[in-house]
Design an enzyme around this catalytic site. Structure first.
Site, mmCIF file in Angstrom:
data_model
loop_
_atom_site.group_PDB
_atom_site.id
_atom_site.type_symbol
_atom_site.label_atom_id
_atom_site.label_comp_id
_atom_site.label_asym_id
_atom_site.label_seq_id
_atom_site.Cartn_x
_atom_site.Cartn_y
_atom_site.Cartn_z
ATOM 1 C CB SER A 120 -0.935 0.031 1.203
ATOM 2 O OG SER A 120 -2.009 -0.846 0.980
ATOM 3 C CE LYS A 158 -3.854 0.827 -1.001
ATOM 4 N NZ LYS A 158 -4.470 0.432 0.283
ATOM 5 C CE1 TYR A 177 -4.452 -0.970 -4.445
ATOM 6 C CE2 TYR A 177 -4.988 -3.303 -4.537
ATOM 7 C CZ TYR A 177 -4.695 -2.173 -3.798
ATOM 8 O OH TYR A 177 -4.646 -2.241 -2.433
ATOM 9 C CE1 TYR A 217 -5.026 1.792 4.124
ATOM 10 C CE2 TYR A 217 -3.495 0.649 5.573
ATOM 11 C CZ TYR A 217 -3.840 1.102 4.323
ATOM 12 O OH TYR A 217 -3.013 0.876 3.269
ATOM 13 C CB VAL A 234 -0.094 -5.852 4.076
ATOM 14 C CG1 VAL A 234 -1.350 -5.311 4.694
ATOM 15 C CG2 VAL A 234 -0.227 -6.034 2.580
#
Ligand code: DON
Length: 307
Positions: free
Chosen positions: A63, A66, A191, A243, A261
């Site tokens: 992630s 991102k 992605y 998050y 992760v």
């Protein structure tokens, strides 16, 4: 301040925490990581760098990717991007579906999986297909880290795609609401490949210097984004980068940061430095367990938080 001494101290103090937490195994390839692996890197605006642990070892950035796709999309689309994705913390896990249904397919922010899928779709609008989109992402990463051989690990992407039913569900739901322009499967494929990029902490810390320097890389002089866009990216990192644990991360570490992760976290000290840490086992929110503690130790020892 002797930053190498600070990192050496952290390396000693973090040892009892290594191995605590749980390695992500929902992407089977990630389960192979060494639970005791650890690395931390700091690169300052003048190019000085400091490291401990396996700082040249590459791992799956997941992630953290991102952050770069959001940067590219904001640079290219400007504020129009926010018609399709919000900037509010979600308070939900990174792969949650619930909010998306009652908020009509507009993801809360670019860092939850739903938002990242929309951001990637928006890059595919510009670059036409997944291959050119990924080439542009790699170009961005290679320039920002000054490392020409940054690449995608195809086995990691395949491993994610084989089990990525939840991301397919998210993409399909967003498509149903009309907020995805491309085929949902193609977006999920793009992605998953962006998540499978591999970088080391040394490369990651170097790559975020532009965010510590109002959008301009202090070493190469390249202006990646405007000062106002850099401010916004850092703000979204602070409020949404971890998050439903973003509040905790701000509380304990006090820096804009983005986790993955694979066990990596990048953080930015505005006007000063980029930091990256890696330790594969995760806490209950899917963020590196020891990595978060190492960053907390760093800001506590140095006083270098934004607060
Ligand atoms: O989509 C996924 O589930 C992974 N490729 C990335 C998730 C992730 O890294 C969440 N961050 N902590």
């Amino acid at each position: 301040m002797d930053l190498q001494k600070v990192l050496d101290e952290i390396y000693k103090e973090i040892r009892p925490h290594l191995g605590k937490g749980k390695i992500a195994d929902y992407i089977p390839l990630l389960a192979k990581a060494d639970p005791k692996a650890f690395a931390m890197s700091v690169v300052t605006l003048d190019g000085a760098h400091y490291h401990v642990g396996s700082h040249t070892e590459r791992f799956s950035i997941q992630s953290i990717s991102k952050l770069y796709t959001f940067t590219m999309a904001l640079r290219e689309h400007g504020d129009k991007l926010f018609e399709r994705v919000g900037v509010e913390p979600s308070g939900t896990p990174f792969n949650s579906l619930v909010q998306l249904e009652y908020e009509h397919g507009k993801p809360r922010n670019p860092f939850i999986n739903a938002g990242a899928l929309v951001v990637t779709d928006s890059l595919m609008d510009l670059y036409k297909d997944q291959f050119i989109t990924l080439e542009n992402l790699l170009k961005f990463l290679r320039t920002a880290s000054e490392t020409p051989d940054i690449n995608i690990n195809p086995a990691a992407a395949k491993s994610e795609l084989e089990t990525g039913y939840r991301n397919r569900a998210l993409a399909n739901l967003i498509k149903d609401f009309g907020n995805l322009h491309h085929d949902p499967l193609e977006v999920v494929e793009t992605y998953s490949k962006q998540c499978a990029v591999e970088m080391s902490t040394a490369e990651l810390a170097r790559s975020v210097l532009f965010l510590a320097n109002r959008g301009k890389d202090p070493l190469s002089g390249e202006e990646f984004v405007t000062p106002s866009q850099a401010k916004r990216i850092n703000a979204v990192m602070l409020t949404c980068g971890h998050y439903d644990a973003s509040g905790e991360f701000a509380f304990h570490v006090g820096l804009p940061g983005k986790s993955g992760v694979g066990g990596g976290i990048v953080a930015v000290v505005p006007q000063k430095m980029g930091i990256a840490v890696w330790s594969p086992p995760l806490n209950e929110y899917g963020n590196s367990y020891a990595g978060t503690i190492a960053l907390e130790l760093f800001t506590t020892k140095t006083g270098l938080s934004i607060f």
